[in-house]
Design a protein around this motif. Structure first.
Motif, mmCIF file in Angstrom:
data_model
loop_
_atom_site.group_PDB
_atom_site.id
_atom_site.type_symbol
_atom_site.label_atom_id
_atom_site.label_comp_id
_atom_site.label_asym_id
_atom_site.label_seq_id
_atom_site.Cartn_x
_atom_site.Cartn_y
_atom_site.Cartn_z
ATOM 1 N N ALA A 583 0.864 -1.111 0.080
ATOM 2 C CA ALA A 583 0.011 -0.121 0.007
ATOM 3 C C ALA A 583 0.745 1.056 -0.107
ATOM 4 O O ALA A 583 0.544 2.133 -0.847
ATOM 5 N N LYS A 584 1.794 1.284 0.766
ATOM 6 C CA LYS A 584 2.850 2.430 0.857
ATOM 7 C C LYS A 584 3.700 2.560 -0.569
ATOM 8 O O LYS A 584 3.523 3.729 -0.929
ATOM 9 N N GLU A 585 3.947 1.522 -1.187
ATOM 10 C CA GLU A 585 4.727 1.716 -2.648
ATOM 11 C C GLU A 585 3.689 2.305 -3.590
ATOM 12 O O GLU A 585 4.045 2.742 -4.494
ATOM 13 N N ASP A 586 2.351 1.929 -3.354
ATOM 14 C CA ASP A 586 1.235 2.133 -4.513
ATOM 15 C C ASP A 586 0.965 3.747 -4.349
ATOM 16 O O ASP A 586 0.867 4.426 -5.185
ATOM 17 N N ALA A 587 0.934 4.157 -2.888
ATOM 18 C CA ALA A 587 0.567 5.761 -2.616
ATOM 19 C C ALA A 587 1.949 6.317 -3.108
ATOM 20 O O ALA A 587 1.594 7.557 -3.745
ATOM 21 N N GLU A 588 3.142 5.900 -2.879
ATOM 22 C CA GLU A 588 4.251 6.935 -3.401
ATOM 23 C C GLU A 588 4.294 6.819 -5.070
ATOM 24 O O GLU A 588 4.520 7.854 -5.549
ATOM 25 N N ARG A 589 3.771 5.862 -5.548
ATOM 26 C CA ARG A 589 3.870 5.724 -6.988
ATOM 27 C C ARG A 589 2.751 6.892 -7.777
ATOM 28 O O ARG A 589 2.967 7.367 -8.511
ATOM 29 N N GLN A 590 1.481 6.807 -6.854
ATOM 30 C CA GLN A 590 0.634 7.689 -7.262
ATOM 31 C C GLN A 590 0.857 8.903 -7.167
ATOM 32 O O GLN A 590 0.478 9.946 -7.915
ATOM 33 N N TYR A 591 1.371 9.396 -6.085
ATOM 34 C CA TYR A 591 1.824 10.654 -5.472
ATOM 35 C C TYR A 591 2.815 11.262 -6.539
ATOM 36 O O TYR A 591 2.675 12.227 -7.079
ATOM 37 N N GLY A 592 3.963 10.358 -7.147
ATOM 38 C CA GLY A 592 4.785 10.698 -7.972
ATOM 39 C C GLY A 592 4.263 11.208 -9.254
ATOM 40 O O GLY A 592 4.660 12.180 -10.016
ATOM 41 N N MET A 593 3.314 10.213 -9.835
ATOM 42 C CA MET A 593 2.551 10.566 -11.265
ATOM 43 C C MET A 593 1.940 11.573 -11.178
ATOM 44 O O MET A 593 1.699 12.430 -12.024
ATOM 45 N N ALA A 594 1.227 11.944 -9.934
ATOM 46 C CA ALA A 594 0.374 13.103 -9.796
ATOM 47 C C ALA A 594 0.983 14.541 -9.930
ATOM 48 O O ALA A 594 0.722 15.353 -10.420
ATOM 49 N N MET A 595 2.211 14.618 -9.192
ATOM 50 C CA MET A 595 3.315 15.462 -9.191
ATOM 51 C C MET A 595 3.678 15.691 -10.496
ATOM 52 O O MET A 595 3.880 17.028 -11.178
#
Length: 616
Positions: A583-595
């Motif tokens: 879950a943490k890795e998925d959240a980090e990936r989504q945050y990076g793509m949003a930025m």
């Protein structure tokens, strides 16, 4: 079940779903063989094909009420629709000969005609329908060779690949290594051979590398000059490898560099009067054909007279050289083919390029021109295929008067056939030219809206690439669609369309965005040995060289095409990860793509306002 005959077990298995048939293979060695029965998978492959879908659609349309048929034909004839002429012809249909008054018997007859018409295996081919089904319907995976594009990036050098060739091991026809020159003037070799159970190394690893500037003769520190010399000509067919002698031949502007791939040392240099634009294959048994922008030459590495470092000027060429050459009436040779090993004629040389005909030279009487094949299109690449070109009037589905025996007779004659990827009036043109009979077929309607760059036979299909980054597979007839794959990753589902719309100028700078496939090299599957009852599947992969200088391997299946990680390793790693970690890795990936999307939108707005002249 063990006491039942194989025929009965196969009949039972035929009622299972595809996934269940695959799972049955894990039961025992006997069910492994039965689960990969060629006749079984031939039926499954045809049942899921586009040809069978069209036949079923046509059968249902013919079974409709006559009043509905008249309404359907009238609607299909209306202008402004999205239907193509082929779709209209299929919807309207044509009267099929009735086998009997029994509708079921008639349906079986029409299905048999459609099956014979679709069959991709010819009488002289060894065909595996299980692998064919995977290639047609399985997921596509694309893996990139390690450091194929960003090698030595810490030094600031331009290390993208400027060519591609394969190197086979001794006493083996299957390519085991990839040889590519880089834009810094060096040569790199990657291992793509099958992994061994006794080795922990992975496929796609870098196993050999020369010094920078080897091909250009410039210092390693002269990065700009090396890059200019390696990329100025832009030749696609710029590498030829002789696996027997372990020698590589590389075109660098007007120089032909011979390199010993074992020691990575330069052996000889031959200069030509014009930039080299195409090289033929190198098999050690015949001279290499060298195509320049205006001439065609023969280079025989076995003859010491050819190995020279002296410079040949254009004045010497015009005045007459001791070695004959052919002068092109129109400049721009881009692809050269020698007759393949399946043909009895080993002296033929085919040259194509920016001119509108395929030129056929005879090596025995070079530079005498044996003949030409008119195309009308500008050809980017050529490849040989063993199958024959079947006339359109022998299509059993579209022509009810065609007989099965006539079609089988036409298929019984082997090729070779030249597959050409070309451009005709701004659109892609897939061309099939039979060398023996002289018959040709050009698909200039449904191939692609952009220029075709490369084409090659791939199992029971033809694969080609276009200028939009697509890889397309069609049947051997050259126009029946099978599937499409784009090497450009699609935009994230969470993003909006504006990130990749007409205002996006940064999309082309993203990895894989705006990239195209310049060259396709099919890999041969490894043959089974006497101690092995079956050959490994999923080995007929495709080597890709993109316009961005990256080298990749395209395969079929859920794992990476290069097989970098073992299945058991993936399973253990997946079990080791906790739910919180994933879950943490998925959240980090989504945050990076949003930025990233936010920064791209901001940059697009700045460029748009600057273009209106409101910023300085």
């Amino acid at each position: 079940m063990d006491r039942l005959p194989e025929e009965v077990v196969l009949h039972i298995i035929s009622f299972l779903d595809i996934l269940d048939i695959v799972n049955v293979q894990s039961v025992s060695h006997r069910y492994l063989l039965l689960g990969r029965d060629n006749a079984l998978w031939k039926t499954e492959t045809f049942s899921h094909s586009r040809a069978e879908a069209l036949r079923r659609q046509r059968h249902l349309l013919n079974a409709q009420d006559s009043r509905l048929s008249e309404l359907r034909n009238a609607f299909s004839a209306l202008p402004g629709g999205d239907l193509t002429p082929l779709d209209v012809a299929l919807l309207r249909g044509s009267p099929q000969p009735r086998a009997s008054s029994d509708p079921q018997a008639e349906a079986r007859t029409q299905r048999h005609r459609a099956l014979v018409n679709w069959e991709p295996d010819y009488a002289y081919e060894d065909f595996d329908y299980y692998e064919e089904y995977i290639h047609r319907h399985g997921p596509i995976s694309l893996g990139w060779l390690k450091d194929s594009k960003h090698a030595r990036s810490e030094t600031g050098s331009q290390a993208e690949a400027t060519g591609l060739a394969t190197l086979s091991e001794s006493q083996s026809e299957r390519p085991a290594k990839v040889v590519a020159p880089l834009a810094d003037g060096s040569i790199s070799i990657w291992d793509i051979g099958p992994r061994s159970a006794y080795s922990s190394s992975s496929r796609g690893r870098l196993v050999g590398q020369s010094k920078r500037g080897l091909l250009t003769g410039r210092p390693e520190s002269d990065i700009t000059e090396n890059h200019t010399m390696m990329t100025e000509t832009g030749a696609v067919e710029s590498v030829a490898v002789d696996s027997t002698s372990q020698k590589g031949y590389f075109a660098v502007q007007s120089l032909l560099q011979e390199v010993d791939l074992t020691t990575m040392q330069l052996v000889s240099t031959k200069q030509y009067p014009f930039p080299i634009t195409a090289l033929s294959e190198a098999n050690g048994q015949s001279p290499i054909t060298v195509g320049t922008n205006n001439t065609v030459h023969l280079y025989d590495p076995r003859d010491p007279a050819f190995i020279t470092t002296e410079t040949a000027t254009s004045g010497e060429l015009i005045g007459g050289s001791v070695y004959s050459h052919a002068t092109l009436a129109q400049p721009g040779s881009l692809s050269i083919l020698h007759h393949d090993s399946t043909s009895s004629d080993d002296s033929s040389i085919w040259v194509a390029g920016r001119f509108t005909s395929l030129l056929n030279y005879d090596r025995r009487f070079f530079p005498r021109l044996r003949g030409t094949l008119h195309s009308g299109a500008r050809i980017a690449s050529m490849a040989f295929s063993p199958f024959n070109v079947v006339a359109r009037e022998l299509d059993l589905v579209r022509n009810p008067d065609a007989s099965i025996s006539s079609l089988l007779e036409a298929r019984s004659h082997p090729g070779p056939t030249i597959l050409a990827a070309a451009e005709y009036k701004g659109k892609g043109s897939l061309e099939l030219h039979n060398v023996s009979s002289g018959s040709s077929y050009q698909n200039r309607q449904t191939a692609s809206a952009s220029k075709l760059l490369s084409a090659a036979p791939h199992g029971g299909r033809i694969v080609f690439s276009d200028g939009d980054g697509n890889l397309k597979w069609v049947e051997k007839d050259g126009f029946s669609y099978v599937r499409t794959f784009n090497i450009q990753p699609p935009p994230d589902a969470a993003g909006d369309a504006s990130d990749y719309g007409i205002w996006s100028s940064t999309a082309s700078e993203m990895p894989g965005q705006g990239d195209i496939v310049q060259k396709i090299l099919p890999l041969k599957a490894a043959a089974s040995t006497a101690s092995d009852n079956r050959a490994d599947i999923n080995q007929s992969n495709l080597l890709l060289w993109t316009g961005d200088g990256a080298l990749g391997m395209l395969g079929f299946g859920y794992s990476d095409a290069l097989g970098v990680d073992d299945d058991w390793h993936d399973a253990v790693e997946a079990r080791a990860q906790t739910v919180e970690q994933r879950a943490k890795e998925d959240a980090e990936r989504q945050y990076g793509m949003a930025m990233r999307r936010a920064l791209e939108r901001n940059a697009d707005e700045v460029r748009f306002v600057r273009g209106l002249g409101m910023m300085r």
